[in-house]
Design a protein around this motif. Structure first.
Motif, PDB file in Angstrom:
ATOM      1  N   VAL A  62       0.950  -0.894   0.334  1.00  0.00           N
ATOM      2  CA  VAL A  62      -0.503   0.006   0.009  1.00  0.00           C
ATOM      3  C   VAL A  62       0.868   0.844   0.101  1.00  0.00           C
ATOM      4  O   VAL A  62       0.532   1.804  -0.826  1.00  0.00           O
ATOM      5  CB  VAL A  62      -0.884   0.292   0.899  1.00  0.00           C
ATOM      6  CG1 VAL A  62      -1.394   1.251   1.164  1.00  0.00           C
ATOM      7  CG2 VAL A  62      -2.075  -1.160   1.025  1.00  0.00           C
ATOM      8  N   GLY A  63       1.487   1.444   0.778  1.00  0.00           N
ATOM      9  CA  GLY A  63       2.815   2.005   1.223  1.00  0.00           C
ATOM     10  C   GLY A  63       3.191   2.148  -0.346  1.00  0.00           C
ATOM     11  O   GLY A  63       4.244   3.491  -0.705  1.00  0.00           O
ATOM     12  N   ALA A  64       4.001   1.400  -1.172  1.00  0.00           N
ATOM     13  CA  ALA A  64       4.700   1.358  -2.553  1.00  0.00           C
ATOM     14  C   ALA A  64       3.441   1.935  -3.722  1.00  0.00           C
ATOM     15  O   ALA A  64       4.114   3.146  -4.175  1.00  0.00           O
ATOM     16  CB  ALA A  64       5.173  -0.307  -2.563  1.00  0.00           C
ATOM     17  N   ALA A  65       2.788   1.619  -3.993  1.00  0.00           N
ATOM     18  CA  ALA A  65       1.817   2.496  -4.451  1.00  0.00           C
ATOM     19  C   ALA A  65       2.029   3.603  -3.986  1.00  0.00           C
ATOM     20  O   ALA A  65       2.071   4.638  -5.103  1.00  0.00           O
ATOM     21  CB  ALA A  65       0.383   1.611  -4.510  1.00  0.00           C
ATOM     22  N   ALA A  66       1.511   3.987  -2.685  1.00  0.00           N
ATOM     23  CA  ALA A  66       1.482   5.407  -2.612  1.00  0.00           C
ATOM     24  C   ALA A  66       2.185   6.330  -3.204  1.00  0.00           C
ATOM     25  O   ALA A  66       2.725   7.573  -3.695  1.00  0.00           O
ATOM     26  CB  ALA A  66       1.032   5.719  -1.178  1.00  0.00           C
TER      27      ALA A  66
END
Length: 495
Positions: free
Chosen positions: A167-171
């Protein structure tokens, strides 16, 4: 020495009371308050992977080349290894809550300092500080999660939470698109702001974490059984009120010789001599996933821009990240139903085979094709990689849990996660002169071999931990037994 650290013997039903709880809104507090560390880690790793081009110009960046980008990734991972070992020991000694508050603070300081980097050396040092905080988080958070989540849900929750890294990677991938666009922001300012946003998110998480209690399991072992009982009673009241259920009393108890401290010598002897097969298992799982993820993801943005002419890598990295998170989320319930051994073996072996096949056809793939192949590989690999943390956190005695997570994370990541970015960075530099992407295929093959090998180790040495209490999987070192000189009860039979 034992008399100086032992404080008494008690009989407690705390583990049974925690494990019999139904899933409730209170458990979501744990998921949000503790699980968001992986969002931070994903944000950090992706920002670095996405902004390789922004860091290279001397005028607006830091004058770094592809090898420097690889070094930055390796330094971050090295800091995480050091932080895991240092804070992991403190987590077992001083408690989960004190340390998951402290380590988040270290992360926030490190990422703010990174935003003010003036040269590569400053940048490397700040990346190491940031990694130290994240590594400490891994030990404190995984141990706390497993001790607060009921046994029926432990596998899926742990795997899904670890998968929230993506999720952090996508953000992070999507954030870098406007932040690195010279039409939107000054190129010398955009990449600095990207790091600053990580600190803002950390402060928000710190606020939520204040409401997460100390682990009752840690409390009763360290002579604070009354406080442990009060924490569990409060959780029970909250769950009963939220769900409108009447909780049945429990009969299962465990007798514990309480200790203020657990000597490191006892912890080391337990891991190496009492559980040698589990030691080999955890090292194999961490080595495989650490090399695969750190090597591939830290340098993927550089690969796209160097060989495939991609200017904005954020979109590609976001697709890749989403596939990882969806994979962990979709496959996580199977770790409780089908079981740990089958799922870990399958995810490691299948993803390793697919990665090797991708390496064979590397020269024929476009940016979209390579990202699509990576999305398929890591849809499967993500759940397996998350299960490495789950395995280390549940197959060793409670007194050693945080340090065991830290130990296997550190040695596995040091072997795979530090060498991986360095190898890939060097491969990219060597192959960039000819613009021949097949020059980095050897990195794919190394990752494939390590993943398949780890899957096979799981098949033979894996522990069937699904649906079992942590105390049944590995008896606490302080648990009373009929024969005090006997070894711990036999672990569940491997597949």
């Amino acid at each position: 020495m034992a008399s100086s650290v032992e404080t008494g013997t008690i009989q407690t039903d705390v583990p049974a009371r925690m494990d019999r709880l139904p899933w409730a809104r209170w458990h979501w507090l744990i998921v949000v308050g503790l699980g968001t560390v992986w969002i931070l880690d994903g944000l950090e790793v992706t920002i670095v992977g996405s902004m390789s081009d922004a860091l290279k110009p001397s005028s607006t960046g830091l004058g770094m080349d592809s090898t420097d980008i690889g070094i930055a990734g390796a330094v971050y991972v090295a800091g995480a290894c050091i932080g895991a070992l240092f804070f992991g020991q403190l987590t077992d000694r001083f408690g989960r809550k004190k340390l998951f508050m402290l380590t988040l603070g270290v992360y926030a300081v490190g990422t703010v300092l990174t935003a003010f980097s003036m040269n590569p050396l400053w940048y490397f040092v700040c990346r190491a500080i940031t990694g130290t905080g994240i590594g400490g988080e891994y030990a404190a958070i995984n141990s706390a999660i497993d001790e607060l989540i009921p046994k029926a849900y432990r596998g899926r929750v742990d795997v899904a939470i670890n998968g929230s890294f993506w999720v952090g990677a996508a953000a992070g991938s999507l954030l870098t698109i406007p932040l690195l666009d010279p039409k939107v922001l000054d190129p010398s300012f955009g990449w600095r702001l990207a790091f600053g946003l990580g600190a803002v998110l950390a402060l928000g998480i710190l606020f939520v974490r204040r409401n997460v209690p100390e682990s009752p399991r840690w409390l009763f072992i360290h002579g604070r059984e009354q406080e442990a009982d009060e924490v569990v009673a409060g959780i029970e009241r909250t769950v009963a009120d939220e769900d409108g259920v009447q909780l049945e009393p429990v009969e299962e108890t465990i007798t514990i010789r309480q200790r203020r401290t657990i000597p490191l010598s006892l912890i080391a002897r337990t891991v190496v001599t009492m559980y040698p097969k589990r030691t080999v298992l955890c090292f194999s799982l961490f080595l495989g996933q650490a090399f695969l993820y750190n090597a591939f993801f830290f340098t993927y943005g550089d690969t796209l821009s160097t060989f495939l002419g991609v200017k904005q890598t954020g979109w590609y990295l976001a697709v890749f990240a989403v596939s990882n998170f969806v994979g962990a989320l979709a496959l996580s319930p199977l770790f409780d139903s089908i079981g740990r051994v089958r799922m870990i073996t399958g995810t490691y072996v299948v993803s390793g085979v697919l990665l090797g096949v991708t390496g064979l056809f590397l020269g024929d793939l476009s940016a979209i094709g390579l990202t699509a192949c990576g999305a398929v590989v890591f849809f499967i690999a993500s759940a397996g990689a998350s299960a490495a943390y789950l395995t280390a956190s549940e197959v060793f005695p409670m007194e050693t849990r945080a340090l065991c997570i830290a130990f296997f994370y550190a040695i596995g990541t040091a072997a795979g996660g530090i060498t991986g970015p360095l190898i890939f960075g060097k491969l990219i530099d060597n192959a960039s002169a000819d613009k021949d992407i097949t020059g980095i295929a050897v990195g794919y093959f190394i990752g494939a071999v390590l993943m398949i090998g780890a899957g096979l180790v799981e098949a033979f040495l894996g522990v069937r931990a699904e649906g079992q209490s942590l105390e049944n999987i590995a008896k606490p070192l302080t648990a009373e037994e009929p024969d005090r000189s006997s070894a711990p009860s036999a672990p569940p039979a491997p597949a």
